[in-house]
Design a protein around this motif. Structure first.
Motif, PDB file in Angstrom:
ATOM      1  N   GLN A  23       0.837  -1.206   0.000  1.00  0.00           N
ATOM      2  CA  GLN A  23       0.000   0.000   0.000  1.00  0.00           C
ATOM      3  C   GLN A  23       0.871   1.256   0.000  1.00  0.00           C
ATOM      4  O   GLN A  23       0.618   2.192  -0.764  1.00  0.00           O
ATOM      5  CB  GLN A  23      -0.920   0.024   1.224  1.00  0.00           C
ATOM      6  N   HIS A  26       2.156   3.151  -3.099  1.00  0.00           N
ATOM      7  CA  HIS A  26       1.212   3.864  -3.960  1.00  0.00           C
ATOM      8  C   HIS A  26       0.959   5.306  -3.539  1.00  0.00           C
ATOM      9  O   HIS A  26       0.483   6.101  -4.347  1.00  0.00           O
ATOM     10  CB  HIS A  26      -0.123   3.113  -4.015  1.00  0.00           C
ATOM     11  N   TRP A  27       1.279   5.663  -2.301  1.00  0.00           N
ATOM     12  CA  TRP A  27       0.933   7.015  -1.861  1.00  0.00           C
ATOM     13  C   TRP A  27       2.079   7.797  -1.228  1.00  0.00           C
ATOM     14  O   TRP A  27       1.960   9.003  -1.026  1.00  0.00           O
ATOM     15  CB  TRP A  27      -0.258   6.979  -0.890  1.00  0.00           C
ATOM     16  N   ARG A 130      -2.422  12.270  -0.978  1.00  0.00           N
ATOM     17  CA  ARG A 130      -2.268  10.978  -1.649  1.00  0.00           C
ATOM     18  C   ARG A 130      -2.721   9.826  -0.757  1.00  0.00           C
ATOM     19  O   ARG A 130      -3.340   8.878  -1.222  1.00  0.00           O
ATOM     20  CB  ARG A 130      -0.821  10.776  -2.093  1.00  0.00           C
ATOM     21  N   ALA A 133      -6.554   9.833  -0.717  1.00  0.00           N
ATOM     22  CA  ALA A 133      -7.080   9.294  -1.974  1.00  0.00           C
ATOM     23  C   ALA A 133      -6.898   7.786  -2.028  1.00  0.00           C
ATOM     24  O   ALA A 133      -7.792   7.055  -2.487  1.00  0.00           O
ATOM     25  CB  ALA A 133      -6.392   9.965  -3.168  1.00  0.00           C
ATOM     26  N   HIS A 134      -5.759   7.304  -1.558  1.00  0.00           N
ATOM     27  CA  HIS A 134      -5.494   5.864  -1.544  1.00  0.00           C
ATOM     28  C   HIS A 134      -6.511   5.151  -0.666  1.00  0.00           C
ATOM     29  O   HIS A 134      -7.110   4.134  -1.077  1.00  0.00           O
ATOM     30  CB  HIS A 134      -4.073   5.588  -1.041  1.00  0.00           C
ATOM     31  N   ALA A 136      -9.480   6.189   0.254  1.00  0.00           N
ATOM     32  CA  ALA A 136     -10.823   6.326  -0.319  1.00  0.00           C
ATOM     33  C   ALA A 136     -11.051   5.333  -1.450  1.00  0.00           C
ATOM     34  O   ALA A 136     -12.178   4.872  -1.674  1.00  0.00           O
ATOM     35  CB  ALA A 136     -11.043   7.759  -0.812  1.00  0.00           C
ATOM     36  N   ALA A 137      -9.977   4.979  -2.149  1.00  0.00           N
ATOM     37  CA  ALA A 137     -10.091   4.058  -3.297  1.00  0.00           C
ATOM     38  C   ALA A 137     -10.166   2.597  -2.871  1.00  0.00           C
ATOM     39  O   ALA A 137     -10.552   1.735  -3.671  1.00  0.00           O
ATOM     40  CB  ALA A 137      -8.916   4.261  -4.236  1.00  0.00           C
TER      41      ALA A 137
END
Length: 138
Positions: A23, A26-27, A130, A133-134, A136-137
């Motif tokens: 994880q 990605h952010w 970021r 957003a990560h 939330a996705a």
């Protein structure tokens, strides 16, 4: 320097976004950065090595050593490379159904902080964006 943000996720989920390198890659970092995590040993004395690939194609090699890990509340590490050294403390405090995430960065000197603060302050805010957003996705 202190940066803080209310993250719309429970404490454990917000903590896992950092604790899980699948994880984290990605952010982590400011907008436009992509990460290659080479080593991630989340325990005191463990290493965290990554390459942050900047949007301009520049690679930034980072070497960190974890100094404290208290799941799911706190992580502290020493950032040893590349350009500047600092100590970072991240706290994940429950705030109802959300998490109050606080980053405390201590630089080697006031001169060093003055040199990087115009970059670091907005970069941390982008990093929080970021992460939000990560989560939330997911």
């Amino acid at each position: 320097m202190v940066s803080t943000r209310l993250i719309e996720a429970p404490q454990e989920r917000a903590f896992q976004a950092f604790a899980n390198p699948d994880q984290l890659k990605h952010w982590w970092g400011p907008s436009g950065f992509v990460n290659t995590i080479e080593k991630f040993e989340l325990y005191p004395g463990g290493e965290w090595r990554l390459i942050m690939h900047g949007p301009d194609g520049t690679d930034y090699h980072n070497e960190n050593v974890f100094t404290e890990v208290t799941v799911p509340e706190r992580v502290a590490f020493e950032h040893r490379e590349p350009v500047h050294r600092f100590k970072m403390e991240m706290t994940f405090a429950p705030a109802g159904a959300h998490t109050q995430l606080t980053w405390r960065m201590v630089f080697e000197s006031a001169t060093e902080f003055a040199r990087v603060k115009d970059f670091i302050i907005p970069a941390n805010e982008q990093n929080f964006d970021r992460l939000a957003a990560h989560l939330a996705a997911l």
